[in-house]
Design a protein around this motif. Sequence first.
Motif, PDB file in Angstrom:
ATOM      1  N   LEU A   1       0.829  -1.203   0.000  1.00  0.00           N
ATOM      2  CA  LEU A   1       0.000   0.000   0.000  1.00  0.00           C
ATOM      3  C   LEU A   1       0.867   1.258   0.000  1.00  0.00           C
ATOM      4  O   LEU A   1       0.654   2.181  -0.796  1.00  0.00           O
ATOM      5  CB  LEU A   1      -0.926  -0.002   1.221  1.00  0.00           C
ATOM      6  N   LEU A   2       1.845   1.299   0.900  1.00  0.00           N
ATOM      7  CA  LEU A   2       2.662   2.503   1.028  1.00  0.00           C
ATOM      8  C   LEU A   2       3.546   2.739  -0.188  1.00  0.00           C
ATOM      9  O   LEU A   2       3.941   3.871  -0.468  1.00  0.00           O
ATOM     10  CB  LEU A   2       3.513   2.423   2.291  1.00  0.00           C
TER      11      LEU A   2
ATOM     12  N   PHE B   1      -1.047   6.307  -3.902  1.00  0.00           N
ATOM     13  CA  PHE B   1      -1.248   6.470  -2.463  1.00  0.00           C
ATOM     14  C   PHE B   1      -0.099   7.264  -1.857  1.00  0.00           C
ATOM     15  O   PHE B   1      -0.303   8.175  -1.049  1.00  0.00           O
ATOM     16  CB  PHE B   1      -1.358   5.097  -1.793  1.00  0.00           C
ATOM     17  N   SER B   2       1.126   6.926  -2.249  1.00  0.00           N
ATOM     18  CA  SER B   2       2.305   7.608  -1.722  1.00  0.00           C
ATOM     19  C   SER B   2       2.303   9.085  -2.088  1.00  0.00           C
ATOM     20  O   SER B   2       2.601   9.959  -1.252  1.00  0.00           O
ATOM     21  CB  SER B   2       3.571   6.939  -2.262  1.00  0.00           C
ATOM     22  N   SER B   3       1.942   9.391  -3.332  1.00  0.00           N
ATOM     23  CA  SER B   3       1.905  10.779  -3.772  1.00  0.00           C
ATOM     24  C   SER B   3       0.862  11.577  -2.991  1.00  0.00           C
ATOM     25  O   SER B   3       1.125  12.700  -2.540  1.00  0.00           O
ATOM     26  CB  SER B   3       1.588  10.839  -5.268  1.00  0.00           C
ATOM     27  N   LEU B   4      -0.312  10.979  -2.804  1.00  0.00           N
ATOM     28  CA  LEU B   4      -1.378  11.679  -2.087  1.00  0.00           C
ATOM     29  C   LEU B   4      -1.003  11.926  -0.633  1.00  0.00           C
ATOM     30  O   LEU B   4      -1.094  13.051  -0.137  1.00  0.00           O
ATOM     31  CB  LEU B   4      -2.670  10.858  -2.154  1.00  0.00           C
ATOM     32  N   THR B   5      -0.560  10.894   0.064  1.00  0.00           N
ATOM     33  CA  THR B   5      -0.314  11.031   1.508  1.00  0.00           C
ATOM     34  C   THR B   5       0.966  11.792   1.827  1.00  0.00           C
ATOM     35  O   THR B   5       1.137  12.253   2.960  1.00  0.00           O
ATOM     36  CB  THR B   5      -0.276   9.651   2.177  1.00  0.00           C
ATOM     37  N   SER B   6       1.858  11.932   0.833  1.00  0.00           N
ATOM     38  CA  SER B   6       3.078  12.707   1.075  1.00  0.00           C
ATOM     39  C   SER B   6       2.880  14.191   0.803  1.00  0.00           C
ATOM     40  O   SER B   6       3.708  15.011   1.193  1.00  0.00           O
ATOM     41  CB  SER B   6       4.232  12.177   0.217  1.00  0.00           C
TER      42      SER B   6
ATOM     43  N   THR C   1      -0.516  15.629   1.071  1.00  0.00           N
ATOM     44  CA  THR C   1      -1.777  16.040   1.693  1.00  0.00           C
ATOM     45  C   THR C   1      -1.831  15.536   3.123  1.00  0.00           C
ATOM     46  O   THR C   1      -1.647  14.341   3.359  1.00  0.00           O
ATOM     47  CB  THR C   1      -2.977  15.461   0.907  1.00  0.00           C
ATOM     48  N   PRO C   2      -2.066  16.419   4.103  1.00  0.00           N
ATOM     49  CA  PRO C   2      -2.227  15.926   5.483  1.00  0.00           C
ATOM     50  C   PRO C   2      -3.326  14.869   5.534  1.00  0.00           C
ATOM     51  O   PRO C   2      -4.423  15.093   5.035  1.00  0.00           O
ATOM     52  CB  PRO C   2      -2.613  17.187   6.263  1.00  0.00           C
ATOM     53  N   SER C   3      -3.012  13.724   6.136  1.00  0.00           N
ATOM     54  CA  SER C   3      -3.937  12.590   6.118  1.00  0.00           C
ATOM     55  C   SER C   3      -4.066  11.991   7.510  1.00  0.00           C
ATOM     56  O   SER C   3      -3.088  11.910   8.249  1.00  0.00           O
ATOM     57  CB  SER C   3      -3.438  11.509   5.151  1.00  0.00           C
ATOM     58  N   VAL C   4      -5.281  11.570   7.842  1.00  0.00           N
ATOM     59  CA  VAL C   4      -5.510  10.802   9.066  1.00  0.00           C
ATOM     60  C   VAL C   4      -6.287   9.550   8.683  1.00  0.00           C
ATOM     61  O   VAL C   4      -6.934   9.496   7.635  1.00  0.00           O
ATOM     62  CB  VAL C   4      -6.254  11.611  10.147  1.00  0.00           C
ATOM     63  N   PHE C   5      -6.224   8.550   9.560  1.00  0.00           N
ATOM     64  CA  PHE C   5      -6.710   7.222   9.215  1.00  0.00           C
ATOM     65  C   PHE C   5      -7.554   6.643  10.357  1.00  0.00           C
ATOM     66  O   PHE C   5      -7.302   6.910  11.529  1.00  0.00           O
ATOM     67  CB  PHE C   5      -5.536   6.273   8.957  1.00  0.00           C
ATOM     68  N   MET C   6      -8.532   5.825   9.991  1.00  0.00           N
ATOM     69  CA  MET C   6      -9.209   4.952  10.941  1.00  0.00           C
ATOM     70  C   MET C   6      -9.315   3.584  10.288  1.00  0.00           C
ATOM     71  O   MET C   6      -9.406   3.483   9.064  1.00  0.00           O
ATOM     72  CB  MET C   6     -10.588   5.486  11.314  1.00  0.00           C
ATOM     73  N   TYR C   7      -9.252   2.554  11.095  1.00  0.00           N
ATOM     74  CA  TYR C   7      -9.397   1.203  10.560  1.00  0.00           C
ATOM     75  C   TYR C   7     -10.859   0.787  10.619  1.00  0.00           C
ATOM     76  O   TYR C   7     -11.687   1.388  11.310  1.00  0.00           O
ATOM     77  CB  TYR C   7      -8.534   0.215  11.358  1.00  0.00           C
ATOM     78  N   ASP C   8     -11.188  -0.254   9.869  1.00  0.00           N
ATOM     79  CA  ASP C   8     -12.518  -0.849   9.962  1.00  0.00           C
ATOM     80  C   ASP C   8     -12.352  -2.345  10.155  1.00  0.00           C
ATOM     81  O   ASP C   8     -11.459  -2.773  10.885  1.00  0.00           O
ATOM     82  CB  ASP C   8     -13.363  -0.478   8.746  1.00  0.00           C
ATOM     83  N   ASP C   9     -13.141  -3.153   9.474  1.00  0.00           N
ATOM     84  CA  ASP C   9     -13.105  -4.588   9.765  1.00  0.00           C
ATOM     85  C   ASP C   9     -12.060  -5.357   8.972  1.00  0.00           C
ATOM     86  O   ASP C   9     -11.411  -6.262   9.501  1.00  0.00           O
ATOM     87  CB  ASP C   9     -14.482  -5.223   9.555  1.00  0.00           C
TER      88      ASP C   9
ATOM     89  N   LEU D   1       0.061   3.141   9.598  1.00  0.00           N
ATOM     90  CA  LEU D   1      -0.870   4.220   9.279  1.00  0.00           C
ATOM     91  C   LEU D   1      -1.307   5.024  10.504  1.00  0.00           C
ATOM     92  O   LEU D   1      -1.258   6.252  10.494  1.00  0.00           O
ATOM     93  CB  LEU D   1      -2.118   3.653   8.579  1.00  0.00           C
ATOM     94  N   GLY D   2      -1.757   4.337  11.537  1.00  0.00           N
ATOM     95  CA  GLY D   2      -2.441   5.001  12.638  1.00  0.00           C
ATOM     96  C   GLY D   2      -1.588   5.948  13.445  1.00  0.00           C
ATOM     97  O   GLY D   2      -2.108   6.879  14.071  1.00  0.00           O
ATOM     98  N   ARG D   3      -0.283   5.773  13.447  1.00  0.00           N
ATOM     99  CA  ARG D   3       0.554   6.644  14.276  1.00  0.00           C
ATOM    100  C   ARG D   3       0.616   8.078  13.731  1.00  0.00           C
ATOM    101  O   ARG D   3       1.141   8.964  14.399  1.00  0.00           O
ATOM    102  CB  ARG D   3       1.958   6.063  14.418  1.00  0.00           C
ATOM    103  N   ARG D   4       0.089   8.292  12.531  1.00  0.00           N
ATOM    104  CA  ARG D   4      -0.005   9.658  11.996  1.00  0.00           C
ATOM    105  C   ARG D   4      -1.124  10.448  12.662  1.00  0.00           C
ATOM    106  O   ARG D   4      -1.206  11.669  12.497  1.00  0.00           O
ATOM    107  CB  ARG D   4      -0.275   9.621  10.488  1.00  0.00           C
TER     108      ARG D   4
END
Length: 292
Positions: A26-27, A32-37, A39-47, A73-76
């Motif tokens: 994923l990383l 994905f890398s271009s977007l998250t590098s 744009t400030p991004s936060v994450f939540m997990y689901d199932d 992801l989540g440590r961001r």
Amino acid sequence: LFLGDAVYADAPFNFFSSYEHLYTLLLRDPYFSSLTSTTPSVFMYDDHEISNNWDGGETGLFADAIGNWTWFLGRRNRDAPPGSPPRARFFSFMQGDVSFMVLDTRAYRNTSAGTMLGKEQLRCVREWLESSRGSDGVKLRVIVSSVPFTLNTGNLSYVRSDGWAGFQEEREALLGWIHEMDEPVLFLSGDMHWSAIFMSGGILEVSSSPLFQFPMDPRMSSVQWNEEPIFYASMGLFHARLDFNTSAGEVKISISQASWWSGEIRELWVKTFTLEDLKPRKKKSQAFSKSP
């Protein structure tokens, strides 16, 4: 805001790959890398970071699965609110004069007890709602959930029970606090593999997915419109964009679709709402007109 299912670690989607391998892929994805590098991004997990329709709380697979999610992801993310339980992963933050609460709909879920958020998280949500009540510093509150608030999740029991439709007593309690407060609130959600704008319990909900996973159509789960949609689109790759112009008292909301083949993005629906529009309503979505 990434609202979960960042990787599909569970069968039948994955049998052999480790969590580390899935997140590394994923990383390393260039988009994905271009977007998250940039744009400030936060994450939540689901199932699917754990297992489909996970309701086992913090037991079994959870520790290893969410330990890896946290590392990659989540440590961001921002810190949990004061007074939260140990290791809480739900969090709140301010962006200008807009206050966000990002819910954890998996760690404290107890189906037999009828709770999705658990006692302590629910208390933190109520405190977050009440702490800035009447404050000039907060013009809009946004509640972010990995699973949909709407009752329009279909008649298949395993689909319906996984979202807020399966926890209606807790849903009604949350809606009651919001209606009592009578200030602008917006719901954001994902998970359904199709996108829509609803009035969910009198609150505007923007539900957008999938960003890059298999698409679905609401008719596949025999959806009946218990809460009339303002807009919906299916069988594609979707994302939502919100432009907050609170100084003018407005929020512009749009749903766009990306082409599977070219990546070209096409705007499907756009509407500007006033903050007054986003106050709790008892009426359904007929109060708003659909875009052509």
